[in-house]
Design an enzyme around this catalytic site. Structure first.
Site, mmCIF file in Angstrom:
data_model
loop_
_atom_site.group_PDB
_atom_site.id
_atom_site.type_symbol
_atom_site.label_atom_id
_atom_site.label_comp_id
_atom_site.label_asym_id
_atom_site.label_seq_id
_atom_site.Cartn_x
_atom_site.Cartn_y
_atom_site.Cartn_z
ATOM 1 N N CYS A 79 0.695 -1.202 0.244
ATOM 2 C CA CYS A 79 0.094 0.249 0.317
ATOM 3 C C CYS A 79 1.046 1.711 0.021
ATOM 4 O O CYS A 79 2.002 0.886 -0.566
ATOM 5 C CB CYS A 79 -0.899 0.128 0.600
ATOM 6 S SG CYS A 79 -0.278 -0.148 3.077
ATOM 7 N N ASN A 96 2.698 1.619 4.143
ATOM 8 C CA ASN A 96 2.654 -0.272 5.155
ATOM 9 C C ASN A 96 2.817 0.457 7.273
ATOM 10 O O ASN A 96 2.746 -0.555 7.619
ATOM 11 C CB ASN A 96 3.938 0.094 4.670
ATOM 12 C CG ASN A 96 4.557 -1.539 5.143
ATOM 13 O OD1 ASN A 96 4.995 -2.351 5.521
ATOM 14 N ND2 ASN A 96 3.181 -2.478 5.137
ATOM 15 N N CYS A 129 -1.132 0.736 7.301
ATOM 16 C CA CYS A 129 -2.592 0.572 7.726
ATOM 17 C C CYS A 129 -3.242 -0.889 6.965
ATOM 18 O O CYS A 129 -3.138 -2.050 7.467
ATOM 19 C CB CYS A 129 -3.338 1.591 7.293
ATOM 20 S SG CYS A 129 -5.379 1.649 8.317
ATOM 21 N N ARG A 130 -3.389 -0.417 4.869
ATOM 22 C CA ARG A 130 -4.149 -1.662 4.477
ATOM 23 C C ARG A 130 -2.873 -2.515 4.771
ATOM 24 O O ARG A 130 -3.631 -3.417 4.660
ATOM 25 C CB ARG A 130 -4.551 -0.859 3.039
ATOM 26 C CG ARG A 130 -5.563 0.015 3.625
ATOM 27 C CD ARG A 130 -5.558 1.025 2.339
ATOM 28 N NE ARG A 130 -4.278 1.285 1.841
ATOM 29 C CZ ARG A 130 -4.245 2.127 0.486
ATOM 30 N NH1 ARG A 130 -5.663 2.506 -0.433
ATOM 31 N NH2 ARG A 130 -3.790 2.382 0.608
ATOM 32 N N SER A 131 -1.905 -2.193 3.686
ATOM 33 C CA SER A 131 -0.918 -3.731 3.791
ATOM 34 C C SER A 131 -1.294 -4.907 4.903
ATOM 35 O O SER A 131 -0.883 -6.074 4.752
ATOM 36 C CB SER A 131 0.043 -3.456 2.621
ATOM 37 O OG SER A 131 0.674 -2.445 3.009
ATOM 38 N N ASP A 169 -8.738 3.552 2.231
ATOM 39 C CA ASP A 169 -7.461 3.548 2.503
ATOM 40 C C ASP A 169 -8.200 4.433 4.063
ATOM 41 O O ASP A 169 -8.118 5.517 4.556
ATOM 42 C CB ASP A 169 -6.699 4.802 2.198
ATOM 43 C CG ASP A 169 -5.600 4.874 2.694
ATOM 44 O OD1 ASP A 169 -5.227 4.059 4.295
ATOM 45 O OD2 ASP A 169 -3.990 5.172 2.928
#
Ligand code: 4NP
Length: 150
Positions: free
Chosen positions: A9, A12, A14-16, A122
């Site tokens: 993401c 690095n 939050c999402r990934s 996000d």
């Protein structure tokens, strides 16, 4: 065969890392090597954002030991598959791809067409951690269905 998958993401934090941890938690019996990275370097060395750590923990997913890093050229040789969270990540991944490497790069939401989602929003900005995790879980299921031996 171990499959090495890198989730990517922007930050690095939050999402990934969430995608990495959700897939790890559900990958029973599969030999997978999982990691995550950001295309940006703002948060290198930091743990995932507290809101996502809390929301994931409530679902039994532990993000606390993860630390952000930036994607590097060697990742295109180290991993069998690179998965981005949104179309902007995909553009950045392709821009960073070393010439001559052919590691497939795919959008995470492509693994869950039933959701109708075109990207993982996000949650660092939206604060909708639950919505992002719902989608991440659906995409993780789709990914694992695709790579599990039949
Ligand atoms: P992520 O969210 O890409 O899901 O980790 C972000 C976190 C921080 C920033 C951007 C995206 N930032 O610009 O600081």
């Amino acid at each position: 065969m171990t499959r090495a998958i890198l989730f990517v993401c922007l930050g690095n934090i939050c999402r990934s890392p969430s995608a990495e941890a959700v897939v790890r938690a559900r990958a029973d019996g599969l030999s997978l090597s999982l990691d995550s990275a950001g295309t940006g370097d703002w948060h290198v060395g930091e743990p995932p954002c507290p809101g996502m750590v809390r929301a994931a923990a409530a679902r039994g997913i532990d993000l606390s030991g993860l630390r952000a890093r930036q994607i590097e050229p060697e990742d295109f040789a180290r991993f069998d598959l690179i998965i981005g969270m949104d179309p902007s990540n995909m553009e950045d991944i392709e821009a960073l791809r070393p010439p001559g490497t052919s590691t497939p790069a795919r959008l995470f939401t492509d693994y869950a067409p039933e959701t109708g989602a075109s990207h993982i929003p996000d949650a660092y900005f939206t604060r909708d951690y639950e919505g992002a995790l719902d989608l991440i879980e659906a995409c993780a299921e789709g990914l694992l269905r695709e790579i599990a031996p039949r």
